[in-house]
Design a protein around this motif. Structure first.
Motif, PDB file in Angstrom:
ATOM      1  N   ASN A   1       0.651   9.592  14.661  1.00  0.00           N
ATOM      2  CA  ASN A   1       2.043   9.294  14.324  1.00  0.00           C
ATOM      3  C   ASN A   1       2.962  10.454  14.700  1.00  0.00           C
ATOM      4  O   ASN A   1       4.125  10.241  15.075  1.00  0.00           O
TER       5      ASN A   1
ATOM      6  N   THR B   1       2.674   9.570   3.685  1.00  0.00           N
ATOM      7  CA  THR B   1       3.315   8.417   4.324  1.00  0.00           C
ATOM      8  C   THR B   1       3.348   8.582   5.834  1.00  0.00           C
ATOM      9  O   THR B   1       3.210   7.603   6.585  1.00  0.00           O
ATOM     10  N   SER B   2       3.504   9.815   6.294  1.00  0.00           N
ATOM     11  CA  SER B   2       3.547  10.054   7.735  1.00  0.00           C
ATOM     12  C   SER B   2       2.205   9.783   8.404  1.00  0.00           C
ATOM     13  O   SER B   2       2.143   9.656   9.632  1.00  0.00           O
TER      14      SER B   2
ATOM     15  N   ASN C   1       6.587   5.610   8.798  1.00  0.00           N
ATOM     16  CA  ASN C   1       5.578   6.622   9.111  1.00  0.00           C
ATOM     17  C   ASN C   1       6.089   7.603  10.161  1.00  0.00           C
ATOM     18  O   ASN C   1       5.891   8.819  10.046  1.00  0.00           O
TER      19      ASN C   1
ATOM     20  N   LYS D   1       0.180   7.182   7.506  1.00  0.00           N
ATOM     21  CA  LYS D   1      -0.195   5.785   7.281  1.00  0.00           C
ATOM     22  C   LYS D   1       0.248   4.900   8.443  1.00  0.00           C
ATOM     23  O   LYS D   1       1.084   5.293   9.256  1.00  0.00           O
TER      24      LYS D   1
END
Length: 292
Positions: free
Chosen positions: A60, A36-37, A257, A39
């Motif tokens: 990110n 998720t981080s 994210n 995306k």
């Protein structure tokens, strides 16, 4: 004979299956967090879930670090954690040695009294600890009666004080030192070593597993602590990473994210520490439970 061998093989297969099953349960959430981080925000908010990112966004992590003064928060957390662990290792190891290898009046009663501390939830002691830190004499402008100033509120000393000793650490060292034979003390005495010399020159070098165990457990507890830093601090410059993460979540609630990237960075030091200490940690957990 064959049935016995087959039963053992079945039990072994079941054992490994359960290990793999529970390992997957533990690992999957962390894996999803990391994915998720990486995306984009639009992909996370879309109605279709995908395990792997369609577009890998490693920047990110850079954006998350630039979102606030993470360097200060990491320094605060590392400083408090390192000092808490170092001081607790000294106090707990000495207390554990005294309760296990020294003979003195009231030893067993004092040890039982120390174990009572393991039965008291930390939430119960937070208010008394805060009052103690606030009105401690001759600190933070307080007079000899503990009045007139702020005491240890919003200081590193106030954040560290509740962590420097604990009943569990004393119990852990005591159980480990109980495993050594009495002949070891007799040999040290014949060689002319004092009690302090026996402790520092014999017991400490042989106690790597229990030291590693307490380092991992104490570091994890202090690093992840949220409530006590929230109570004892009153300015942003004293925040730990857990406090910063909660505010980060409020400010960037839709940017999951960046939130997951920050969480991953916060967990990384603990993962590295465990990997470095894994051998001694497992050995310490096993040996401290051999003898009571």
């Amino acid at each position: 004979m064959k049935s016995s061998i087959g039963m053992k093989s079945y039990q072994k297969s079941l054992y490994y299956f359960l290990l793999v099953f529970f390992a997957i349960i533990i690992i999957v959430p962390f894996f999803i967090m990391v994915m998720t981080s990486l995306k984009t925000s639009s992909e996370i908010q879309s109605g279709v879930f995908s395990l792997f990112p369609h577009e890998w966004r490693f920047d990110n992590y850079k954006l998350a670090l630039e979102s606030t003064t993470w360097g200060r928060f990491f320094f605060n957390t590392a400083y408090v954690t390192c000092l808490s662990v170092l001081i607790s290792l000294v106090i707990n190891s000495m207390a554990g040695y005294a309760f296990s290898r020294l003979i003195f009046k009231g030893r067993d009663f004092l040890f039982v009294l120390a174990l009572v501390g393991m039965m008291i939830p930390t939430q119960v002691t937070m208010l008394p600890n805060f009052v103690l830190m606030r009105y401690i004499p001759l600190a933070g402008g307080n007079n000899i009666l503990g009045q007139g100033g702020t005491g240890l509120i919003n200081t590193y000393a106030g954040m560290i004080a509740p962590y420097i000793a604990g009943a569990f650490g004393v119990f852990l060292f005591r159980q480990f030192f109980m495993n050594f034979p009495k002949s070891l003390d007799d040999a040290a005495k014949i060689d002319g070593l004092s009690k302090w010399g026996t402790f520092t020159r014999i017991y400490i070098p042989l106690s790597k597993p229990v030291f590693a165990t307490l380092i991992v457990l104490k570091t994890t507890t202090t690093w992840n602590e949220y409530t006590w830093p929230l109570i004892i601090t009153s300015s942003k410059k004293m925040w730990t990473v857990q406090l910063a993460l909660s505010v980060f979540k409020d400010e960037f609630i839709t940017q999951w994210n960046l939130l997951m990237a920050s969480t991953t960075l916060i967990m990384l030091p603990l993962i590295i520490l465990y990997l470095l200490m894994q051998k001694y940690f497992i050995e310490g957990i096993v040996t401290t439970g051999i003898k009571g």
